[in-house]
Design a protein around this motif. Structure first.
Motif, short mmCIF file in Angstrom:
data_model
loop_
_atom_site.label_atom_id
_atom_site.label_comp_id
_atom_site.label_asym_id
_atom_site.label_seq_id
_atom_site.Cartn_x
_atom_site.Cartn_y
_atom_site.Cartn_z
N HIS A 76 -29.00 2.16 -30.01
CA HIS A 76 -29.09 3.00 -31.20
C HIS A 76 -27.69 3.40 -31.70
CE1 HIS A 76 -31.68 5.36 -33.86
NE2 HIS A 76 -30.73 6.30 -33.82
N ILE A 77 -26.83 3.76 -30.76
CA ILE A 77 -25.45 4.12 -31.13
C ILE A 77 -24.75 2.89 -31.74
CG2 ILE A 77 -23.17 4.78 -30.19
CD1 ILE A 77 -25.07 7.17 -30.47
N ALA A 78 -25.03 1.72 -31.19
CA ALA A 78 -24.43 0.49 -31.74
C ALA A 78 -24.86 0.29 -33.19
CB ALA A 78 -24.84 -0.71 -30.89
N LYS A 79 -26.14 0.56 -33.47
CA LYS A 79 -26.63 0.42 -34.86
C LYS A 79 -25.92 1.40 -35.78
CE LYS A 79 -31.32 -1.09 -33.87
NZ LYS A 79 -32.62 -0.53 -33.58
N ILE A 80 -25.75 2.65 -35.32
CA ILE A 80 -25.05 3.66 -36.15
C ILE A 80 -23.62 3.19 -36.43
CG2 ILE A 80 -24.19 6.04 -36.26
CD1 ILE A 80 -26.60 6.89 -34.54
N CYS A 81 -22.98 2.63 -35.41
CA CYS A 81 -21.59 2.18 -35.56
C CYS A 81 -21.47 1.00 -36.52
CB CYS A 81 -20.99 1.82 -34.21
SG CYS A 81 -20.73 3.26 -33.16
N GLU A 82 -22.56 0.25 -36.67
CA GLU A 82 -22.55 -0.85 -37.65
C GLU A 82 -22.62 -0.30 -39.07
OE1 GLU A 82 -25.70 -3.65 -36.86
OE2 GLU A 82 -24.91 -3.99 -34.84
N ILE A 83 -23.29 0.84 -39.23
CA ILE A 83 -23.45 1.42 -40.58
C ILE A 83 -22.18 2.14 -41.00
CG2 ILE A 83 -24.80 3.05 -42.00
CD1 ILE A 83 -27.14 2.64 -39.98
N VAL A 84 -21.60 2.91 -40.07
CA VAL A 84 -20.50 3.81 -40.42
C VAL A 84 -19.21 3.38 -39.73
CG1 VAL A 84 -19.75 6.23 -40.31
CG2 VAL A 84 -22.16 5.70 -40.67
N ASP A 85 -18.12 3.32 -40.52
CA ASP A 85 -16.80 2.97 -39.97
C ASP A 85 -16.19 4.10 -39.15
OD1 ASP A 85 -16.60 0.51 -41.04
OD2 ASP A 85 -15.55 1.15 -42.88
N GLY A 86 -16.47 5.34 -39.54
CA GLY A 86 -15.80 6.51 -38.96
C GLY A 86 -16.31 6.85 -37.56
N ASP A 87 -15.80 7.95 -37.04
CA ASP A 87 -16.13 8.35 -35.67
C ASP A 87 -17.61 8.68 -35.49
OD1 ASP A 87 -13.56 7.94 -34.89
OD2 ASP A 87 -12.98 10.05 -34.83
N VAL A 88 -18.20 8.16 -34.42
CA VAL A 88 -19.61 8.38 -34.11
C VAL A 88 -19.69 9.03 -32.73
CG1 VAL A 88 -21.84 7.26 -33.64
CG2 VAL A 88 -20.38 6.41 -35.50
N SER A 89 -20.13 10.29 -32.68
CA SER A 89 -20.20 11.00 -31.40
C SER A 89 -21.49 10.67 -30.65
CB SER A 89 -20.16 12.52 -31.63
OG SER A 89 -18.88 12.92 -32.01
N ALA A 90 -21.33 10.24 -29.40
CA ALA A 90 -22.46 9.93 -28.52
C ALA A 90 -22.32 10.82 -27.29
CB ALA A 90 -22.44 8.45 -28.13
N GLU A 91 -23.36 11.61 -27.01
CA GLU A 91 -23.24 12.64 -25.98
C GLU A 91 -23.70 12.14 -24.61
OE1 GLU A 91 -24.40 16.42 -27.40
OE2 GLU A 91 -24.52 17.34 -25.42
N VAL A 92 -22.93 12.50 -23.58
CA VAL A 92 -23.35 12.20 -22.21
C VAL A 92 -24.45 13.19 -21.81
CG1 VAL A 92 -21.06 11.32 -21.54
CG2 VAL A 92 -21.63 13.72 -21.12
N VAL A 93 -25.31 12.75 -20.88
CA VAL A 93 -26.33 13.67 -20.36
C VAL A 93 -26.06 14.00 -18.89
CG1 VAL A 93 -28.17 13.18 -22.01
CG2 VAL A 93 -27.90 11.71 -20.01
N SER A 94 -24.98 13.45 -18.35
CA SER A 94 -24.58 13.79 -16.98
C SER A 94 -23.88 15.14 -17.01
CB SER A 94 -23.59 12.77 -16.43
OG SER A 94 -24.04 11.48 -16.66
N THR A 95 -23.85 15.80 -15.85
CA THR A 95 -23.21 17.12 -15.79
C THR A 95 -22.19 17.23 -14.66
OG1 THR A 95 -25.08 17.92 -14.50
CG2 THR A 95 -25.13 18.37 -16.88
N THR A 96 -21.95 16.12 -13.96
CA THR A 96 -20.89 16.16 -12.94
C THR A 96 -19.76 15.25 -13.39
OG1 THR A 96 -21.83 14.34 -11.70
CG2 THR A 96 -22.54 16.55 -11.07
N TYR A 97 -18.54 15.55 -12.92
CA TYR A 97 -17.36 14.81 -13.37
C TYR A 97 -17.51 13.30 -13.22
CZ TYR A 97 -12.70 12.79 -13.26
OH TYR A 97 -11.62 11.98 -13.49
N ASP A 98 -17.86 12.84 -12.01
CA ASP A 98 -17.92 11.39 -11.77
C ASP A 98 -18.95 10.72 -12.69
OD1 ASP A 98 -15.98 11.43 -9.84
OD2 ASP A 98 -17.37 11.63 -8.17
N ASP A 99 -20.10 11.36 -12.82
CA ASP A 99 -21.15 10.76 -13.64
C ASP A 99 -20.78 10.79 -15.12
OD1 ASP A 99 -22.52 10.33 -11.34
OD2 ASP A 99 -24.01 11.92 -11.63
#
Ligand code: G3P
Length: 218
Positions: free
Chosen positions: A43-66
């Protein structure tokens, strides 16, 4: 001032993009749930195809390594992906790592000037203070934007202030007055920026007068 759209809805993103004023997109897990995203990375890849600018994709992990592992995968999707990280201790550590690796970050869920200061020290590309959610609990969201812009200006931090949780056009007006770098808004707010009843009434009158003129010439 940059305009981002705050949605994971591809139709809305395309509509805002077609207006020619869109500089980027912000998403979050709630926005993805709203449109029933199944394959997040695709889905993020599709958004990036539409828009040239920055696309924020959020992590759902909550520990540093993850967070680091997940964020690196997201950053690999496209060059314009910005890894969105929650403002918690491990998140700040992860932002420092991404900064050192040259990966852009958006530090989200910011509700205080101290949080924003720490995110800037970690080298976040963007800080996302949530103005609407502060207003919801009887706290002045725009005052937070003013405080962060002043603090960043005092020390020359390059972190951009991305005003989030915008609910209406006055949040955008105030953000621009204060000098925030970015406003991220739902499509309804982008459309509301343009609307004015005197414009609509004026246009209707111009067209009616033009029709009258044409009829008189027959
Ligand atoms: O960008 C953050 C935004 O999606 C949160 O907005 O309206 O859920 O507070 P809201």
């Amino acid at each position: 001032m940059k305009f981002f759209i705050d949605t994971a809805d591809l139709t809305e993103i395309s509509e805002a993009h077609a207006m020619g004023i869109l500089d980027g997109v912000t998403t979050n897990p709630s926005l993805c749930a709203k449109v029933g995203v199944r394959d997040f990375e695709a889905h993020i890849a599709k958004i990036c195809e539409i828009v040239d600018g920055d696309v924020s994709a959020e992590v759902v992990s909550t520990t540093y390594d993850d967070m680091v592992a997940e964020g690196r995968r997201l950053a690999d999707i496209a060059p314009n992906v910005v890894v969105k990280i929650p403002l918690i201790k491990d998140g700040i550590k992860a932002i420092r790592t991404f900064t050192d690796e040259g990966i852009k970050t958006n530090c989200t869920l910011c509700f205080s000037p101290t949080q924003a200061l720490v995110a800037a020290k970690a080298g976040a590309t963007y800080i996302s203070p949530f103005v609407g959610r502060l207003d919801d609990v009887s706290t002045d969201g725009m005052q937070l934007i003013e405080d962060i812009v002043t603090i960043y200006d005092n020390y020359g931090y390059e972190t951009e202030v991305l005003v989030a949780s915008i609910r209406h056009p006055m949040h955008v007006v105030e953000s621009a007055r204060i000098g925030a770098h970015v406003a991220t808004m739902p499509l309804s707010v982008i459309e509301a920026l343009i609307k004015h009843p005197l414009t609509d009434n004026g246009l209707a009158k111009f067209l009616a007068d033009w029709d009258k003129l044409q009829a008189s010439l027959k």
